[in-house]
Design an enzyme around this catalytic site. Structure first.
Site, short mmCIF file in Angstrom:
data_model
loop_
_atom_site.label_atom_id
_atom_site.label_comp_id
_atom_site.label_asym_id
_atom_site.label_seq_id
_atom_site.Cartn_x
_atom_site.Cartn_y
_atom_site.Cartn_z
N CYS A 164 101.51 -32.38 12.46
CA CYS A 164 102.89 -32.45 12.60
C CYS A 164 103.57 -31.08 13.27
CB CYS A 164 103.40 -32.73 11.18
SG CYS A 164 102.89 -34.41 10.84
N HIS A 301 110.95 -26.90 8.35
CA HIS A 301 110.14 -27.96 8.43
C HIS A 301 110.09 -29.16 7.31
CE1 HIS A 301 106.42 -30.44 9.22
NE2 HIS A 301 106.00 -29.98 7.97
N LYS A 330 115.11 -33.36 9.00
CA LYS A 330 114.61 -34.45 8.47
C LYS A 330 115.05 -35.39 7.43
CE LYS A 330 109.76 -32.77 9.58
NZ LYS A 330 109.94 -31.18 10.00
N HIS A 335 110.51 -37.93 8.88
CA HIS A 335 109.38 -36.84 9.42
C HIS A 335 108.88 -37.74 10.71
CE1 HIS A 335 106.71 -34.02 10.18
NE2 HIS A 335 105.91 -34.10 9.07
N PHE A 392 104.89 -27.42 10.71
CA PHE A 392 103.70 -27.15 9.64
C PHE A 392 102.81 -28.61 9.76
CE2 PHE A 392 106.53 -24.63 7.12
CZ PHE A 392 106.57 -23.47 8.08
N PHE A 394 99.12 -31.06 8.58
CA PHE A 394 97.53 -31.40 8.06
C PHE A 394 96.70 -30.43 8.63
CE2 PHE A 394 98.10 -36.13 6.57
CZ PHE A 394 99.03 -35.48 5.47
#
Length: 408
Positions: A164, A301, A330, A335, A392, A394
């Site tokens: 992301c 984020h 968001k 997202h 940010f 995974f």
């Protein structure tokens, strides 16, 4: 080596809150949500049937059949965003024949094209029936390979896969290449397919918001009542250019990229920490050569997950305290995954151009971490000239970008 200034001369957006810069600006100002309930997902067995809905573009007026058969959903969005960005930057098609232009685009998965090809093989037991365009739809680099072919690009040509943070890292890497003199102009951005195949395994993790009866209220970054993110997608494109190149061709200069910071958490594959994001933000400040107190807005984020939002709030407070206005767009878009790092830079530039800060909608009750920040819960009419955008992903990948209003 002399470090060159890097500016943005064009932007384009195709998202659940609008399919043009004008529509998106209006949605941001009004705090309009693009989140809807998708009955198809519920019927398919999703725990959460919420999603950001993006309209399917009609590419027939722009691309021939041969071009269209190798384009999947994420590339459709990216193409529409890039069309607008190039028009915005006053770059016509003939320009690519005379000048070298590169492309760095964020994309970290392709689901629908792969599943459709696999289903066809299982059913027909004949690979020849899959079609000649399937391979070009199903590779992770589908966006860059298709756009580079359509526009006859001869510069750098790579897909940035960083979960992301992909869209943000594409801008950061483009900035570094231009700053160091290796390229003059690069098309940067991020794209994300929204079909249910792309989100099924995500839904299986149980990380999606459950407030299906109130879709517009489901994404609630930083709010104490948040219970998960809402998946979304689309395409976002920015034209990055050296200052010298932009001036030489008389291009409109929208903003200047001042700093890029990155880091890896080095920990859990899906649970973020505080230290990694803080490192990325501090590096962006150092690269931009500005103090934390100079930042006038932070596009967080914050995805509306309990742990992620809390750790980001801690990191922001550690570096910036509680002064700068903070919001997560968001809350309106959901997202946008691989696209988010690019789209949120565009959202922030639109705010900066039009003297307002978009609200973090659905922020009703702060928790112990978010109450320490200056969360903007309703549209704030305010001029600002320097902002930071966080992304940010995974695997613990972190990106932070600092941009400013262009001044000669």
């Amino acid at each position: 080596m002399e470090q060159r200034r890097v500016v943005i001369t064009g932007m384009g957006i195709y998202s659940c809150i609008g399919t043009s810069l004008t529509e998106v600006k209006d949605s941001l100002y009004k705090g309009t949500s693009g989140i809807q309930f998708d009955p198809e997902r519920k019927a398919a067995g999703f725990r959460s049937a919420l999603t950001g809905m993006v309209p399917t573009p009609d590419l027939k007026p722009f691309l021939n059949r041969r071009q269209r058969i190798s384009i999947g959903e994420e590339t459709e969005y990216a193409y529409m965003a890039t069309r607008e960005a190039l028009e915005n930057a006053q770059i016509e098609e003939g320009f690519f024949d005379e000048h070298e232009v590169g492309i760095l685009y964020g994309n970290d998965s392709v689901s629908k094209a792969i599943i459709e090809a696999t289903d066809l093989l299982r059913e027909k037991k004949d690979t020849a029936l899959i079609g000649s365009g399937a391979i070009f739809k199903s590779m992770n680099s589908t966006v860059t390979m298709n756009l580079s072919t359509i526009y006859r690009l001869r510069g750098v040509n790579m897909t940035i896969s960083a979960a992301c943070a992909s869209g943000s890292h594409s801008i950061g890497m483009g900035y570094l290449l231009i700053k160091s003199g290796l390229q003059d102009r690069i098309i940067c951005g991020g794209a994300q397919e929204i079909n249910m195949y792309a989100m099924a395994s995500f839904d299986g993790l149980g990380v999606f918001a459950s407030r299906e009866s109130e879709p517009e209220k489901a994404s609630r970054p930083f709010d104490a009542g948040r219970d998960g993110l809402v998946p979304s997608g689309g395409g976002a494109t920015l034209i990055l250019e050296s200052y010298e190149s932009a001036v030489k061709r008389g291009a409109p200069i929208i903003a200047e990229v001042m700093g890029y910071g990155f880091s890896s958490n080095g920990g859990h594959i899906s649970t973020p920490n505080k230290e990694g994001p803080a490192t990325a933000m501090q590096r962006a400040l150092s690269d931009a050569n500005v103090e934390a107190s100079a930042i006038e807005y932070i596009n967080a984020h914050a995805t509306s997950t309990p742990v992620g939002d809390a750790n980001e709030a801690k990191a922001i407070h550690e570096i910036f305290g509680g002064k700068p206005p903070v919001s997560s767009t968001k809350s309106m878009t959901g997202h946008e995954c691989w696209m988010a790092g690019a789209s949120e830079v565009i959202y922030s530039i639109l705010m900066m151009q039009n003297d307002f800060i978009a609200p973090n909608i659905n922020f009703e009750n702060p928790d112990e971490d978010s109450k320490k920040l200056n969360i903007v819960s309703s549209t704030l009419n305010k001029k600002f000239e320097l902002f930071l955008s966080n992304s940010f992903g995974f695997g613990g990948t972190n990106s932070a970008l600092i941009l400013k209003k262009f001044n000669n």
